[in-house]
Design a protein around this motif. Structure first.
Motif, mmCIF file in Angstrom:
data_model
loop_
_atom_site.group_PDB
_atom_site.id
_atom_site.type_symbol
_atom_site.label_atom_id
_atom_site.label_comp_id
_atom_site.label_asym_id
_atom_site.label_seq_id
_atom_site.Cartn_x
_atom_site.Cartn_y
_atom_site.Cartn_z
ATOM 1 N N ARG A 27 -0.177 30.507 70.858
ATOM 2 C CA ARG A 27 0.257 30.836 71.988
ATOM 3 C C ARG A 27 0.422 32.415 71.958
ATOM 4 O O ARG A 27 1.045 33.072 72.625
ATOM 5 C CB ARG A 27 1.741 30.360 71.696
ATOM 6 C CG ARG A 27 2.526 30.697 70.379
ATOM 7 C CD ARG A 27 4.002 30.328 70.447
ATOM 8 N NE ARG A 27 4.669 31.052 71.491
ATOM 9 C CZ ARG A 27 5.446 32.238 71.101
ATOM 10 N NH1 ARG A 27 5.590 32.720 69.821
ATOM 11 N NH2 ARG A 27 5.870 32.848 72.022
ATOM 12 N N PHE A 42 -4.426 32.001 81.551
ATOM 13 C CA PHE A 42 -3.008 31.422 81.239
ATOM 14 C C PHE A 42 -2.771 31.601 79.532
ATOM 15 O O PHE A 42 -3.377 31.841 78.842
ATOM 16 C CB PHE A 42 -2.876 29.950 81.468
ATOM 17 C CG PHE A 42 -3.903 29.010 80.581
ATOM 18 C CD1 PHE A 42 -3.186 28.518 79.672
ATOM 19 C CD2 PHE A 42 -5.083 28.624 80.968
ATOM 20 C CE1 PHE A 42 -3.890 27.605 78.697
ATOM 21 C CE2 PHE A 42 -5.900 27.769 80.325
ATOM 22 C CZ PHE A 42 -5.179 27.268 79.158
ATOM 23 N N ARG A 43 -1.218 31.428 79.590
ATOM 24 C CA ARG A 43 -0.803 31.459 78.048
ATOM 25 C C ARG A 43 -0.042 30.117 77.929
ATOM 26 O O ARG A 43 0.533 29.593 78.819
ATOM 27 C CB ARG A 43 0.017 32.646 77.780
ATOM 28 C CG ARG A 43 1.282 32.569 78.551
ATOM 29 C CD ARG A 43 1.833 34.048 78.112
ATOM 30 N NE ARG A 43 3.524 33.811 78.775
ATOM 31 C CZ ARG A 43 4.494 33.438 78.261
ATOM 32 N NH1 ARG A 43 4.566 33.181 76.982
ATOM 33 N NH2 ARG A 43 5.727 33.411 78.795
ATOM 34 N N ALA A 45 3.473 29.066 76.574
ATOM 35 C CA ALA A 45 4.829 29.392 76.784
ATOM 36 C C ALA A 45 5.563 28.916 75.308
ATOM 37 O O ALA A 45 4.909 27.875 74.490
ATOM 38 C CB ALA A 45 5.660 28.924 77.776
ATOM 39 N N THR A 49 4.662 24.630 77.520
ATOM 40 C CA THR A 49 4.007 24.730 78.847
ATOM 41 C C THR A 49 3.144 25.860 78.829
ATOM 42 O O THR A 49 3.004 26.668 78.030
ATOM 43 C CB THR A 49 5.234 24.554 79.750
ATOM 44 O OG1 THR A 49 5.976 26.022 79.609
ATOM 45 C CG2 THR A 49 6.248 23.478 79.659
ATOM 46 N N ALA A 51 1.644 28.771 81.456
ATOM 47 C CA ALA A 51 1.965 29.845 82.247
ATOM 48 C C ALA A 51 1.047 30.912 82.707
ATOM 49 O O ALA A 51 0.188 31.127 81.627
ATOM 50 C CB ALA A 51 3.368 30.577 81.873
ATOM 51 N N ASP A 52 0.955 31.130 84.159
ATOM 52 C CA ASP A 52 -0.062 32.432 84.216
ATOM 53 C C ASP A 52 0.775 33.412 84.104
ATOM 54 O O ASP A 52 1.897 33.550 83.559
ATOM 55 C CB ASP A 52 -0.405 31.905 85.858
ATOM 56 C CG ASP A 52 0.803 32.083 86.759
ATOM 57 O OD1 ASP A 52 1.895 32.649 86.449
ATOM 58 O OD2 ASP A 52 0.392 31.823 87.813
ATOM 59 N N ASP A 55 4.416 34.170 84.914
ATOM 60 C CA ASP A 55 5.243 33.141 84.833
ATOM 61 C C ASP A 55 5.359 31.852 85.473
ATOM 62 O O ASP A 55 6.262 31.170 85.016
ATOM 63 C CB ASP A 55 6.697 33.834 84.059
ATOM 64 C CG ASP A 55 6.529 34.216 82.776
ATOM 65 O OD1 ASP A 55 5.782 34.043 82.031
ATOM 66 O OD2 ASP A 55 7.280 34.979 82.377
ATOM 67 N N ALA A 56 4.480 31.551 86.155
ATOM 68 C CA ALA A 56 4.475 30.384 86.968
ATOM 69 C C ALA A 56 3.897 29.462 86.026
ATOM 70 O O ALA A 56 3.158 29.414 85.298
ATOM 71 C CB ALA A 56 3.850 30.524 88.306
ATOM 72 N N VAL A 57 4.301 28.076 86.257
ATOM 73 C CA VAL A 57 3.771 26.938 85.649
ATOM 74 C C VAL A 57 2.111 26.704 85.815
ATOM 75 O O VAL A 57 1.797 26.834 87.178
ATOM 76 C CB VAL A 57 4.547 25.634 85.878
ATOM 77 C CG1 VAL A 57 3.866 24.614 85.346
ATOM 78 C CG2 VAL A 57 5.955 25.780 85.413
ATOM 79 N N PHE A 58 1.614 26.610 84.952
ATOM 80 C CA PHE A 58 -0.051 26.325 85.310
ATOM 81 C C PHE A 58 -0.607 25.065 84.537
ATOM 82 O O PHE A 58 -0.130 24.699 83.755
ATOM 83 C CB PHE A 58 -0.825 27.667 84.533
ATOM 84 C CG PHE A 58 -2.229 27.385 84.658
ATOM 85 C CD1 PHE A 58 -2.921 27.710 85.856
ATOM 86 C CD2 PHE A 58 -3.163 26.891 83.505
ATOM 87 C CE1 PHE A 58 -4.225 27.495 86.058
ATOM 88 C CE2 PHE A 58 -4.413 26.785 83.678
ATOM 89 C CZ PHE A 58 -5.068 26.933 85.097
ATOM 90 N N THR A 59 -1.358 24.502 85.506
ATOM 91 C CA THR A 59 -1.893 23.145 85.191
ATOM 92 C C THR A 59 -3.374 23.313 85.323
ATOM 93 O O THR A 59 -3.666 23.260 86.323
ATOM 94 C CB THR A 59 -1.389 22.100 85.889
ATOM 95 O OG1 THR A 59 0.165 21.885 85.874
ATOM 96 C CG2 THR A 59 -1.947 20.581 85.403
#
Length: 210
Positions: A27, A42-43, A45, A49, A51-52, A55-59
């Protein structure tokens, strides 16, 4: 990161994200998802989860490959953006990634010689340190002297350093970098990550000049 190791998304989730200890290490790094020519960083969190940089959720998409991204692949702008994110969250990286020096060949150097490294005399022990980082010794000549070290790059490319007077077994005396050259191999565009890492090794080597 330097070797470009990649995992499938299920492997990443099972062996990195789901590992009880490794995920704490992971992380603190920036990762990349690659799929059908598209690349997204991405990282991980705090709640595991993804995040890009906003800080938006990334899948990651199905079929993507995931790995630790090199700043060469990120680009200067994105590297700075991620550095701000990590600074805001006070995340300390386990090794230089976002702050890693980036190096590239000039147009002239792609034609052969890397004169910026030539003529410098460095300790023999520093050259042996290159071997521990993946550089190879050249063919042993008369008297057991090795007059070259080189680094193999993808697609048959190679950076070769010619030494004077040459490394003798058991006697790592100082060496002058008499000639440094780049051979491009079969690719018109040498691998930028491999080149950056090899040039970083040489830059560190010349800093030890005697």
């Amino acid at each position: 990161m330097a070797a470009g190791r990649r995992w499938s998304v299920p492997e990443f989730r099972a062996f990195v994200l789901g590992h009880p200890l490794l995920w704490h290490f992971a992380r603190r790094l920036v990762w990349v998802s690659e799929h059908d020519g598209a690349r997204a960083a991405f990282r991980i969190a705090e709640d595991r989860t993804l995040a890009d940089a906003a800080d938006a959720v990334f899948t990651p998409p199905d079929g993507a490959l995931v790995g630790i991204v090199h700043p060469v692949a990120l680009g200067e702008r994105a590297t700075k953006e991620w550095a701000r994110v990590f600074a805001d969250y006070e995340i300390l990286q386990p090794f230089p990634q976002l702050g890693r020096p980036v190096h590239a060949l000039t147009a002239a150097e792609r034609g052969g010689r890397l004169e910026r490294f030539e003529g410098v005399t460095v300790p023999g022990g520093s050259l042996l340190g290159l071997v521990r980082r993946g550089w190879e010794r050249g063919v042993t000549q008369g008297g057991g002297v090795v007059a070259q070290v080189w680094r193999r790059l993808p697609d048959g490319a190679r950076i070769t350093v010619e030494l004077d007077p040459g490394l003798a077994h058991g006697h790592p005396r100082p060496q002058r970098l008499a000639r440094v050259r780049f051979d491009g191999g079969t690719s018109e565009e040498p691998d930028p990550v491999a080149v950056s890492e090899a040039l970083a090794d040489l830059a560190t080597l010349v800093e030890t000049a005697v």
